[in-house]
Scaffold this motif. Structure first.
Motif, PDB file in Angstrom:
ATOM      1  N   ASN A   1       1.171 -29.897  26.685  1.00  0.00           N
ATOM      2  CA  ASN A   1       0.471 -29.085  27.725  1.00  0.00           C
ATOM      3  C   ASN A   1      -1.155 -29.240  27.523  1.00  0.00           C
ATOM      4  O   ASN A   1      -1.408 -29.602  26.459  1.00  0.00           O
ATOM      5  N   LYS A   2      -1.830 -28.897  28.470  1.00  0.00           N
ATOM      6  CA  LYS A   2      -3.366 -28.957  28.594  1.00  0.00           C
ATOM      7  C   LYS A   2      -3.825 -30.485  28.476  1.00  0.00           C
ATOM      8  O   LYS A   2      -5.046 -30.531  28.039  1.00  0.00           O
TER       9      LYS A   2
ATOM     10  N   PRO B   1       6.740 -37.490  24.373  1.00  0.00           N
ATOM     11  CA  PRO B   1       6.522 -36.193  25.122  1.00  0.00           C
ATOM     12  C   PRO B   1       6.171 -36.435  26.761  1.00  0.00           C
ATOM     13  O   PRO B   1       5.949 -37.623  26.758  1.00  0.00           O
ATOM     14  N   VAL B   2       6.202 -35.424  27.366  1.00  0.00           N
ATOM     15  CA  VAL B   2       5.837 -35.386  28.861  1.00  0.00           C
ATOM     16  C   VAL B   2       4.346 -34.599  28.721  1.00  0.00           C
ATOM     17  O   VAL B   2       4.301 -33.367  28.472  1.00  0.00           O
ATOM     18  N   ALA B   3       3.418 -35.513  29.297  1.00  0.00           N
ATOM     19  CA  ALA B   3       1.861 -34.791  29.260  1.00  0.00           C
ATOM     20  C   ALA B   3       1.896 -34.187  30.344  1.00  0.00           C
ATOM     21  O   ALA B   3       1.908 -34.841  31.618  1.00  0.00           O
ATOM     22  N   VAL B   4       1.339 -33.020  30.435  1.00  0.00           N
ATOM     23  CA  VAL B   4       1.041 -32.302  31.871  1.00  0.00           C
ATOM     24  C   VAL B   4      -0.081 -31.315  31.728  1.00  0.00           C
ATOM     25  O   VAL B   4      -0.482 -30.769  30.392  1.00  0.00           O
ATOM     26  N   SER B   5      -0.487 -30.902  32.757  1.00  0.00           N
ATOM     27  CA  SER B   5      -1.473 -29.614  32.649  1.00  0.00           C
ATOM     28  C   SER B   5      -0.813 -28.251  33.582  1.00  0.00           C
ATOM     29  O   SER B   5      -0.887 -28.488  34.873  1.00  0.00           O
ATOM     30  N   ALA B   6      -0.592 -27.595  32.971  1.00  0.00           N
ATOM     31  CA  ALA B   6       0.196 -26.575  33.867  1.00  0.00           C
ATOM     32  C   ALA B   6      -1.139 -25.766  34.561  1.00  0.00           C
ATOM     33  O   ALA B   6      -0.411 -25.429  35.579  1.00  0.00           O
ATOM     34  N   LEU B   7      -1.925 -25.752  34.028  1.00  0.00           N
ATOM     35  CA  LEU B   7      -2.953 -24.678  34.553  1.00  0.00           C
ATOM     36  C   LEU B   7      -3.332 -25.412  35.881  1.00  0.00           C
ATOM     37  O   LEU B   7      -3.408 -24.840  37.174  1.00  0.00           O
TER      38      LEU B   7
END
Length: 462
Positions: free
Chosen positions: A126-127, A148-154
């Protein structure tokens, strides 16, 4: 740790990780609206929050958990135990890490707890708000759970890709249990996620009656909640304010399913700050408004406080049935019990229709009377009185005690939830006479646990 049985049940996805890595922000992004409380401070999420979600026609149950940590006080260790319990029930675990900090000792400790799950773990970096941070996410391979799966939850970045990976790894449901696909346009789904309008298709439909457990902090609501649902679902600790969110749990009872909602303790507005406390208040008030029944929990040892009077007024204004629970009744001697009965009658007189039960959530004494009272309240809340029976009752009520200077010509029930009766009268009816009519209708049609609204319309004399 063996894999959980799947069968035809909805698959479970648990979101876990150390505190403050953005787990609740990710849950909010997937669900599409602010359901979990999010604040830039560790330990805000203390209970499990379960939501029904759907992605590309694949339903699953999403569980947001508190942070897993091996350090901290008794409460933090209880929160960790709750999170690990959710892990044991899950078909897939989303292990959320903060790509901006890299692998920490706490991440390693969480990974150690999860390694026994094998391929049921998917690491979420995350981030990852930029391409550079996305590249840095590959460091998380060292945790031992694959890429991993890279994301930005925000910001919603790559959350659609994450959901694709999630449904790929969920157990296949029988065709009869599969949901109707939400949409087919991959680009549209992901674009909407990036804009903050999730296409997860999560539904918050409530097919069963809901029961909100409300009260001020530290009166034993969560202990009672756990006793009612037969499961340690809410974190119980002797510090006021432990429950920060409204926790929903559907329980099968002999009379059918009920949805119990454990709410955060409601404090005076002057003591409510910003951030998580504010959202806890909003969520608790929302739970009261949507509940079919409210269980108002009082601390019998402390009596009815001014704060509880205000809370009772708020519950009464919501228009749903109320069952008053005097918790910790077993701690009172005879004299204190008599004083409390007078206190309830004096301070909560406007809830005189509500049943009052003496219970001990800790020992279970008297708790067996709660479900019958709840069922009676729900039945009364939904009751519709046939017009002929209602008017026959009105004739008998007036024959017993005529209205001073007026006459009720006829009556109709215009609504349920709660029962609402319109009285067509020749003149205005005095408040004391309306109270008499209300009491008589309650007794004749067994409406005791439910509010009853009376409206008066004037008609010409006849």
């Amino acid at each position: 740790m063996s894999a959980p049985p799947t069968g035809a049940r909805t698959p479970v996805v648990a979101v876990v990780g150390r505190p403050n890595v953005g787990k609740s922000t990710l849950v909010n992004r997937i669900f599409g609206r602010r359901m979990a409380i999010v604040e830039e401070r560790p330990g805000v999420t203390r209970d499990r929050l379960e939501l029904e979600a759907d992605w590309r026609g694949r339903p699953f149950r999403l569980i947001d958990t508190g942070g897993v940590t091996e350090r901290g006080d008794v409460l933090e260790r209880k929160v960790s135990a709750q999170a690990l319990r959710a892990v044991r029930e899950a078909d897939l675990v989303l292990f959320v890490c903060d790509v901006t900090t890299g692998i920490t000792a706490e991440d390693e400790a969480v990974a150690q707890q999860l390694r026994r799950l094998g391929d049921r773990v998917l690491v979420v970096a995350n981030k990852a708000d930029s391409l550079r941070q996305e590249m840095e996410s590959f460091e998380l391979v060292r945790l031992g759970f694959g890429e991993p799966v890279a994301v930005s939850a925000l910001h919603g970045r790559s959350v659609g890709d994450l959901l694709d990976r999630v449904v790929e790894r969920l157990p296949v449901l029988p065709a009869s249990a599969a949901a109707t696909p939400v949409g087919d346009e991959e680009g549209d789904d992901r674009a909407a996620l990036g804009e903050g309008a999730s296409k997860a298709g999560a539904q918050a439909a409530r097919p069963v009656a809901s029961v909100a457990v409300v009260g001020r902090p530290n009166v034993g609501k969560s202990t009672l909640f756990n006793r009612l649902v037969g499961d340690d679902r809410s974190v119980v600790h002797d510090v006021p304010g432990t429950t920060r969110d409204a926790i929903d749990t559907v329980v099968e009872t002999p009379d059918g399913p009920l949805c119990f909602i454990d709410t955060a303790g409601l404090r005076r507005k002057a003591r409510i700050g910003e951030g998580s406390e504010y959202y806890s208040l909003v969520r608790s008030l929302s739970a009261i408004d949507r509940a079919d029944v409210a269980l108002l929990v009082l601390d019998a040892a402390e009596g009815v406080t001014h704060q509880e009077q205000r809370l009772a007024e708020r519950v009464d204004a919501a228009g749903s049935p109320v069952v008053i629970l005097l918790n910790k009744w077993d701690l009172l001697d005879t004299e204190a019990r008599l004083a409390l009965a007078r206190d309830v009658e004096d301070r909560l007189g406007f809830l005189d229709y509500a049943p009052v039960l003496r219970v001990s959530a800790l020992s279970g004494s008297g708790v067996h009377r709660i479900l019958p009272a709840v069922r009676a309240a729900i039945e009364a809340y939904h009751r519709r009185i046939p017009t002929a029976q209602l008017n026959e009752a009105m004739k008998a009520i007036q024959a017993k005690h005529p209205a001073p200077g007026a006459r009720i010509l006829y009556a109709v029930q215009g609504a349920v939830d709660p029962p609402t009766v319109t009285l067509f009268a020749t003149r205005r009816l005095q408040p004391h006479y309306l109270r008499y009519v209300e009491k008589q209708l309650r007794e004749r049609f067994a409406l005791g646990p439910s509010p009853l609204k009376l409206r008066v319309r004037l008609r010409g004399k006849s």
